[in-house]
Design an enzyme around this catalytic site. Structure first.
Site, PDB file in Angstrom:
ATOM      1  N   GLY A  36       0.825  -1.209   0.000  1.00  0.00           N
ATOM      2  CA  GLY A  36       0.000   0.000   0.000  1.00  0.00           C
ATOM      3  C   GLY A  36       0.858   1.258   0.000  1.00  0.00           C
ATOM      4  CE1 TYR A 140      -4.977 -13.433  -2.962  1.00  0.00           C
ATOM      5  CE2 TYR A 140      -6.133 -14.439  -4.809  1.00  0.00           C
ATOM      6  CZ  TYR A 140      -5.989 -13.401  -3.918  1.00  0.00           C
ATOM      7  OH  TYR A 140      -6.854 -12.324  -3.967  1.00  0.00           O
TER       8      TYR A 140
HETATM    9  N1  LIG Z   1      -7.276  -6.632  -7.249  1.00  0.00           N
HETATM   10  C1  LIG Z   1      -7.967  -7.710  -7.609  1.00  0.00           C
HETATM   11  O1  LIG Z   1      -8.140  -8.006  -8.796  1.00  0.00           O
HETATM   12  C2  LIG Z   1      -8.589  -8.599  -6.540  1.00  0.00           C
HETATM   13  C3  LIG Z   1      -9.369  -9.694  -6.946  1.00  0.00           C
HETATM   14  C4  LIG Z   1      -9.927 -10.512  -5.986  1.00  0.00           C
HETATM   15  C5  LIG Z   1      -9.730 -10.242  -4.633  1.00  0.00           C
HETATM   16  N2  LIG Z   1      -8.963  -9.192  -4.269  1.00  0.00           N
HETATM   17  C6  LIG Z   1      -8.756  -8.948  -2.831  1.00  0.00           C
HETATM   18  O2  LIG Z   1      -9.068  -7.604  -2.517  1.00  0.00           O
HETATM   19  C7  LIG Z   1      -8.242  -7.156  -1.439  1.00  0.00           C
HETATM   20  C8  LIG Z   1      -7.551  -5.843  -1.784  1.00  0.00           C
HETATM   21  O3  LIG Z   1      -6.689  -6.077  -2.889  1.00  0.00           O
HETATM   22  P1  LIG Z   1      -5.971  -4.921  -3.713  1.00  0.00           P
HETATM   23  O4  LIG Z   1      -6.030  -5.294  -5.145  1.00  0.00           O
HETATM   24  O5  LIG Z   1      -6.474  -3.587  -3.282  1.00  0.00           O
HETATM   25  O6  LIG Z   1      -4.456  -5.116  -3.243  1.00  0.00           O
HETATM   26  P2  LIG Z   1      -3.404  -4.088  -2.607  1.00  0.00           P
HETATM   27  O7  LIG Z   1      -2.105  -4.810  -2.480  1.00  0.00           O
HETATM   28  O8  LIG Z   1      -3.426  -2.803  -3.322  1.00  0.00           O
HETATM   29  O9  LIG Z   1      -4.026  -3.870  -1.159  1.00  0.00           O
HETATM   30  C9  LIG Z   1      -3.764  -4.724  -0.090  1.00  0.00           C
HETATM   31  C10 LIG Z   1      -3.325  -3.856   1.071  1.00  0.00           C
HETATM   32  O10 LIG Z   1      -3.085  -4.710   2.194  1.00  0.00           O
HETATM   33  C11 LIG Z   1      -1.922  -4.248   2.847  1.00  0.00           C
HETATM   34  N3  LIG Z   1      -1.332  -5.375   3.565  1.00  0.00           N
HETATM   35  C12 LIG Z   1      -0.770  -6.489   3.023  1.00  0.00           C
HETATM   36  N4  LIG Z   1      -0.362  -7.298   4.003  1.00  0.00           N
HETATM   37  C13 LIG Z   1      -0.661  -6.686   5.173  1.00  0.00           C
HETATM   38  C14 LIG Z   1      -0.480  -7.028   6.537  1.00  0.00           C
HETATM   39  N5  LIG Z   1       0.115  -8.168   6.895  1.00  0.00           N
HETATM   40  N6  LIG Z   1      -0.930  -6.174   7.490  1.00  0.00           N
HETATM   41  C15 LIG Z   1      -1.533  -4.991   7.153  1.00  0.00           C
HETATM   42  N7  LIG Z   1      -1.720  -4.624   5.878  1.00  0.00           N
HETATM   43  C16 LIG Z   1      -1.292  -5.459   4.900  1.00  0.00           C
HETATM   44  C17 LIG Z   1      -1.018  -3.725   1.742  1.00  0.00           C
HETATM   45  O11 LIG Z   1      -0.045  -2.816   2.202  1.00  0.00           O
HETATM   46  C18 LIG Z   1      -2.028  -3.091   0.803  1.00  0.00           C
HETATM   47  O12 LIG Z   1      -2.229  -1.730   1.088  1.00  0.00           O
HETATM   48  C19 LIG Z   1      -7.279  -8.299  -1.147  1.00  0.00           C
HETATM   49  O13 LIG Z   1      -7.801  -9.049  -0.070  1.00  0.00           O
HETATM   50  C20 LIG Z   1      -7.299  -9.122  -2.413  1.00  0.00           C
HETATM   51  O14 LIG Z   1      -6.994 -10.478  -2.174  1.00  0.00           O
HETATM   52  C21 LIG Z   1      -8.387  -8.350  -5.180  1.00  0.00           C
END
Ligand SMILES: NC(=O)c1ccc[n+]([C@@H]2O[C@H](COP(=O)([O-])OP(=O)(O)OC[C@H]3O[C@@H](n4cnc5c(N)ncnc54)[C@H](O)[C@@H]3O)[C@@H](O)[C@H]2O)c1
Length: 319
Positions: A36, A140
């Site tokens: 992030g 995952y």
């Molecule tokens: N982007 C996609 O296409 C997609 C599809 C299906 C599901 N998702 C899910 O949606 C959610 C958000 O995904 P995104 O695309 O915004 O990803 P992203 O990486 O932009 O956001 C994830 C956030 O979680 C934070 N993070 C990671 N590990 C952490 C920890 N241990 N403690 C605290 N913070 C932590 C990261 O710093 C980041 O800001 C996730 O759960 C992802 O699995 C995303």
């Protein structure tokens, strides 16, 4: 309502926070900033730089007394999860258990969880509805499926209410190249920089791309709706990678150079999520067309490139 958003400094987290603020909710963010970015944290939110696997998370529950949690924080890379299943499991499973435990202990009204189409694995029918078999093909997908099971167990044993949202491939402004629709961000960035686009396979493979603002809207609707159930959030369309490239070329108003590489082992050929349950339970349907979503995402990339360029110019001309 007071909403705690984990992963709030991420791609989807930014749009969820903006939507919550627009609707008058107060927002608390937890994010380790591992992927992030502080630029994704809007004004007016309480931010805690913490790891969801850490015991110190409890201090946030005590101090802020949130009503609802939207749990987005995760290790999001499928390929990383295959190389580092322990770390993937630690963040995605142990981190989720930590939050579930605290949400039950402090009697939160609801636990909203970002799951993924990856829980289905290779589809046996399309479009995939929520009753489709769960047979993840990656660590995952398995860590998301296991988290879903824990959420259901906490509902049974602690009466913790929940909504599980299974997103398809989310794309839009502020996306990095890592997630499940990272390909859109890579293609748009390459198009903006006149770099060739690399495609694995013949480009006829299909994905279900969903715009991030539509996803954020579904998360916010789940505050009041979709009680104790699991809901797909997708567009129900099967869009080929070739069609995606064609649309990016159209909105960029220039031809793109495409390099075709051999298909990667393990890549799913076709994917698409049914969203009729989301319509029934959340009164939700995708609002943005692919072209509208891509235009907004490209605009943001161009804005960012201009800012970086100007900053570089100022630096090189300062004394
Ligand atoms: N982007 C996609 O296409 C997609 C599809 C299906 C599901 N998702 C899910 O949606 C959610 C958000 O995904 P995104 O695309 O915004 O990803 P992203 O990486 O932009 O956001 C994830 C956030 O979680 C934070 N993070 C990671 N590990 C952490 C920890 N241990 N403690 C605290 N913070 C932590 C990261 O710093 C980041 O800001 C996730 O759960 C992802 O699995 C995303």
């Amino acid at each position: 309502m007071k909403v705690l958003v984990t992963g709030g400094a991420g791609f989807i987290g930014y749009h969820v926070t903006k939507n919550l603020q627009k609707k008058g909710h107060s927002v608390i963010l937890i994010d380790s900033l591992i992927t992030g970015n502080e630029e994704n944290i809007p004004e007016g939110v309480a931010f805690y730089k913490m790891d969801i696997t850490s015991p110190e998370i409890e201090t946030v529950f005590i101090k802020e007394e949130p009503d609802i949690i939207i749990h987005l924080a995760a290790q999001i890379s499928v390929s990383y999860s295959m190389k580092n299943p322990q770390e993937d499991g630690k963040v995605n499973i142990i981190g989720t258990i930590n939050l579930l435990h605290l949400s039950a202990k402090y009697h939160l009204k609801k636990f909203i969880f970002a799951s993924s189409a990856a829980v289905y694995g290779t589809p046996v029918r399309l479009p995939i509805d929520e009753s489709h078999q769960l047979m993840p093909t990656s660590s995952y997908g398995l860590s998301k499926m296991t988290s879903e099971n824990y959420i259901q167990m906490y509902h049974q044993s602690n009466s913790l209410s929940y909504t599980i949202l299974r997103f398809s491939n989310v794309y839009g402004p502020r996306q990095t190249s890592e997630g499940e629709a990272g390909v859109v961000s890579i293609f748009l960035n390459n198009a903006a920089q006149d770099k060739p686009i690399q495609v694995f396979g013949n480009g006829n493979q299909t994905r279900d791309f969903i715009y991030v603002k539509d996803v954020a809207e579904a998360c916010v609707r789940a505050l009041d709706l979709g009680e104790n159930t699991t809901i797909n959030i997708g567009s129900r369309t099967q869009l080929s990678i070739n069609h995606l490239i064609h649309t990016i070329a159209k909105i960029s108003e220039k031809p793109l150079s495409v390099q075709f590489e051999p298909a990667r082992e393990g890549d799913i050929e076709h994917s698409s999520l049914h969203y009729s349950k989301a319509r029934e339970q959340l009164d939700w349907a995708p609002h943005y067309t692919l072209e509208q979503g891509l235009r907004e995402a490209l605009k943001e990339i161009q804005r960012k490139r201009r800012r970086t360029h100007e900053a570089g110019w100022e630096k090189s001309h300062s004394i």
